[in-house]
Design an enzyme around this catalytic site. Structure first.
Site, PDB file in Angstrom:
ATOM      1  CB  SER A 289      -0.866  -0.022   1.263  1.00 49.86           C
ATOM      2  OG  SER A 289      -1.432   1.254   1.476  1.00 49.86           O
TER       3      SER A 289
ATOM      4  CE1 TYR B  99      -4.106  -2.897   5.441  1.00 48.90           C
ATOM      5  CE2 TYR B  99      -3.651  -0.572   5.037  1.00 48.90           C
ATOM      6  CZ  TYR B  99      -3.894  -1.849   4.563  1.00 48.90           C
ATOM      7  OH  TYR B  99      -3.920  -2.076   3.206  1.00 48.90           O
TER       8      TYR B  99
ATOM      9  CE  LYS C 257      -1.557  -4.391   3.220  1.00 50.46           C
ATOM     10  NZ  LYS C 257      -1.786  -5.731   2.674  1.00 50.46           N
TER      11      LYS C 257
HETATM   12  P1  NAD Z   1     -10.719  -7.455   0.837  1.00 48.58           P
HETATM   13  O1  NAD Z   1     -10.960  -7.448   2.307  1.00 48.58           O
HETATM   14  O2  NAD Z   1     -11.878  -7.330  -0.063  1.00 48.58           O
HETATM   15  O3  NAD Z   1      -9.874  -8.745   0.426  1.00 48.58           O
HETATM   16  C1  NAD Z   1      -8.999  -9.400   1.313  1.00 48.58           C
HETATM   17  C2  NAD Z   1      -9.387 -10.860   1.298  1.00 48.58           C
HETATM   18  O4  NAD Z   1      -8.524 -11.585   2.175  1.00 48.58           O
HETATM   19  C3  NAD Z   1     -10.828 -11.097   1.795  1.00 48.58           C
HETATM   20  O5  NAD Z   1     -11.482 -11.909   0.863  1.00 48.58           O
HETATM   21  C4  NAD Z   1     -10.644 -11.793   3.142  1.00 48.58           C
HETATM   22  O6  NAD Z   1     -11.705 -12.671   3.420  1.00 48.58           O
HETATM   23  C5  NAD Z   1      -9.326 -12.514   2.907  1.00 48.58           C
HETATM   24  N1  NAD Z   1      -8.591 -12.839   4.126  1.00 48.58           N
HETATM   25  C6  NAD Z   1      -8.211 -12.021   5.140  1.00 48.58           C
HETATM   26  N2  NAD Z   1      -7.527 -12.727   6.059  1.00 48.58           N
HETATM   27  C7  NAD Z   1      -7.468 -14.013   5.611  1.00 48.58           C
HETATM   28  C8  NAD Z   1      -6.898 -15.206   6.110  1.00 48.58           C
HETATM   29  N3  NAD Z   1      -6.251 -15.226   7.280  1.00 48.58           N
HETATM   30  N4  NAD Z   1      -7.035 -16.335   5.399  1.00 48.58           N
HETATM   31  C9  NAD Z   1      -7.714 -16.339   4.217  1.00 48.58           C
HETATM   32  N5  NAD Z   1      -8.262 -15.240   3.683  1.00 48.58           N
HETATM   33  C10 NAD Z   1      -8.139 -14.081   4.381  1.00 48.58           C
HETATM   34  O7  NAD Z   1      -9.650  -6.298   0.546  1.00 48.58           O
HETATM   35  P2  NAD Z   1      -9.123  -5.753  -0.839  1.00 48.58           P
HETATM   36  O8  NAD Z   1      -9.509  -4.330  -0.934  1.00 48.58           O
HETATM   37  O9  NAD Z   1      -9.439  -6.684  -1.937  1.00 48.58           O
HETATM   38  O10 NAD Z   1      -7.554  -5.775  -0.526  1.00 48.58           O
HETATM   39  C11 NAD Z   1      -6.724  -6.843  -0.923  1.00 48.58           C
HETATM   40  C12 NAD Z   1      -5.338  -6.580  -0.371  1.00 48.58           C
HETATM   41  O11 NAD Z   1      -4.877  -5.327  -0.855  1.00 48.58           O
HETATM   42  C13 NAD Z   1      -5.284  -6.494   1.155  1.00 48.58           C
HETATM   43  O12 NAD Z   1      -4.081  -7.091   1.589  1.00 48.58           O
HETATM   44  C14 NAD Z   1      -5.255  -5.011   1.401  1.00 48.58           C
HETATM   45  O13 NAD Z   1      -4.603  -4.689   2.602  1.00 48.58           O
HETATM   46  C15 NAD Z   1      -4.456  -4.514   0.205  1.00 48.58           C
HETATM   47  N6  NAD Z   1      -4.728  -3.111  -0.106  1.00 48.58           N
HETATM   48  C16 NAD Z   1      -6.020  -2.703  -0.309  1.00 48.58           C
HETATM   49  C17 NAD Z   1      -6.276  -1.365  -0.579  1.00 48.58           C
HETATM   50  C18 NAD Z   1      -7.688  -0.863  -0.747  1.00 48.58           C
HETATM   51  O14 NAD Z   1      -7.910   0.336  -0.628  1.00 48.58           O
HETATM   52  N7  NAD Z   1      -8.668  -1.707  -1.041  1.00 48.58           N
HETATM   53  C19 NAD Z   1      -5.215  -0.455  -0.664  1.00 48.58           C
HETATM   54  C20 NAD Z   1      -3.910  -0.914  -0.481  1.00 48.58           C
HETATM   55  C21 NAD Z   1      -3.678  -2.256  -0.206  1.00 48.58           C
END
Ligand code: NAD
Ligand code: UDP
Length: 340
Positions: A125, A150, A154
């Site tokens: 991120s 959080y 990262k």
């Molecule tokens: P999201 O919550 O929709 O997707 C994350 C997925 O991981 C979910 O389906 C959740 O059920 C699964 N998960 C979490 N812990 C788990 C575990 N222990 N075992 C199995 N599954 C698990 O979030 P997203 O927006 O799709 O983000 C995906 C990744 O990108 C994340 O790591 C998030 O931190 C990172 N990210 C997201 C953003 C944003 O703004 N959406 C920005 C920067 C980074």
């Protein structure tokens, strides 16, 4: 045909990436514990693409469950999306965030090593740039001090990946630093489905527009920006997903690499611009008021997107209008997300 395992692939970004990988001819396997998602997202990707996806319900911290998946498939690369991502919740429950986010990473690296899988892409991120660096953020800048647990997960996970890549001359790592993903697939069949009150701007905007929430509070009007509201680098989730396809093409073509790429547009928009654009392109009102600043928010955050263009040949194609239109299309077709 190469096979890609998406850990956390049922989530918002993972489901869009699954779709783009299938469209590009890759085989996709998903493992998710549905902590923040639903298998319905993957079933819809199957319907949209006409492909089958091997879907496993398991916790990515569970090395035995992961081992069974790695034993069943010949996996060429992993994309690690599995993480908890709510900034405010991470301040309340830091241990849960460190446990989940760091342990999923360690478990994946351990099991990959056992099965000789040597390519991993990680969802990092822009938050890792911290407060000290100046916008636009470039990959050459050092990681900074994060403002919440959080963000620290990262930052720490990036360090873990870099150390693992240093120690293993076969392990290739790509760290993707996302800026602010919004929007959804143009079909309106998959999208962002937050549980409870949304933390992020766009889902809050769409829930006000659809009548699920009364009013959006815009956090702060006294920032040193052109209209006084914060500016962010919003990126359409389909562009972001295509960035992952380019990163997979790249990592599979390298003998060995450890690279960081920003995935952003390089162009910031303010909160007020987001609300106004959303209202204009969708011809719908979004009730809003201006309130105090939210703790920890930076005035401006946007990418220098040159490296991803120069090395991956990737750049964003969608406009802010597309992002606003597609976010609304998903919300109005799925007022309760996947719980219809
Ligand atoms: P999201 O919550 O929709 O997707 C994350 C997925 O991981 C979910 O389906 C959740 O059920 C699964 N998960 C979490 N812990 C788990 C575990 N222990 N075992 C199995 N599954 C698990 O979030 P997203 O927006 O799709 O983000 C995906 C990744 O990108 C994340 O790591 C998030 O931190 C990172 N990210 C997201 C953003 C944003 O703004 N959406 C920005 C920067 C980074
Ligand atoms: N924001 C807002 N009201 C909300 C949610 C967010 O004004 O209800 C603002 C927030 O202050 C930030 C921008 O919208 O300037 C993007 O916030 P978000 O939480 O979506 O992403 P962040 O950049 O914090 O990761």
């Amino acid at each position: 045909m190469s096979t890609i395992l998406l850990a956390g692939g049922a989530g918002y970004i993972g489901s869009h990436t699954a779709l783009e990988l299938l469209n590009a001819g890759y085989d996709v396997i998903v493992v998710d514990n549905y902590a923040n998602s639903s298998p319905e997202a993957i079933h819809r990707v199957e319907r949209l693409t006409g492909n089958n996806i091997a879907l496993y319900e398991a916790d990515v911290k569970d090395t035995e469950a992961l081992s069974r998946i790695f034993a069943n498939h010949s996996i060429d690369a992993v994309i690690h999306f599995a993480g908890l991502k709510a900034v405010g919740e991470s301040v309340q429950k830091p241990i849960m965030y460190y446990r989940n986010n760091i342990d999923t990473t360690l478990a994946l690296l351990e099991v990959m090593n056992s099965y000789n899988v040597k390519n991993i892409i990680f969802s990092s991120s822009a938050t890792v740039y911290g407060e000290e660096n100046k916008v636009p953020f470039a990959e050459t800048m050092p990681r900074g001090a994060c403002t919440n647990p959080y963000g620290w997960t990262k930052s720490m996970m990036e360090q873990i990946f870099e150390d693992a890549a240093k120690a293993d001359d076969k392990l290739s790592v790509v760290l993707l630093r996302y800026f602010n993903p919004i929007g959804s697939h143009e079909s309106g069949m998959i999208g962002e489905d937050p549980q409870g009150i949304p933390n992020n701007l766009m889902p809050y905007v769409t829930q006000v527009a659809v009548g699920k929430r009364e009013c959006l509070t815009i956090f702060g009007k006294d920032y040193p920006t052109p209209d006084g509201t914060c500016r962010r680098d919003y990126i359409h989730v389909v562009d972001l997903a295509k960035g992952h396809v380019k990163a997979i093409d790249y990592i599979l073509a390298q003998d060995k690499c450890c690279e960081i790429f920003n995935l952003g547009t390089g162009v910031p928009y303010s909160v007020t611009e987001i609300v106004e654009t959303f209202e204009r392109v969708n011809n719908i009102k979004v009730n809003h008021v201006y309130g105090p600043r939210r703790a920890g928010d930076l005035a401006e955050l946007y990418a220098n997107a040159d490296k991803a263009f120069n090395i991956l040949g990737w750049k964003t194609e969608k406009t802010l209008e597309d992002m606003c239109r597609d976010s609304w299309n998903w919300q109005k077709n799925n007022p309760n997300g996947y719980r219809n």
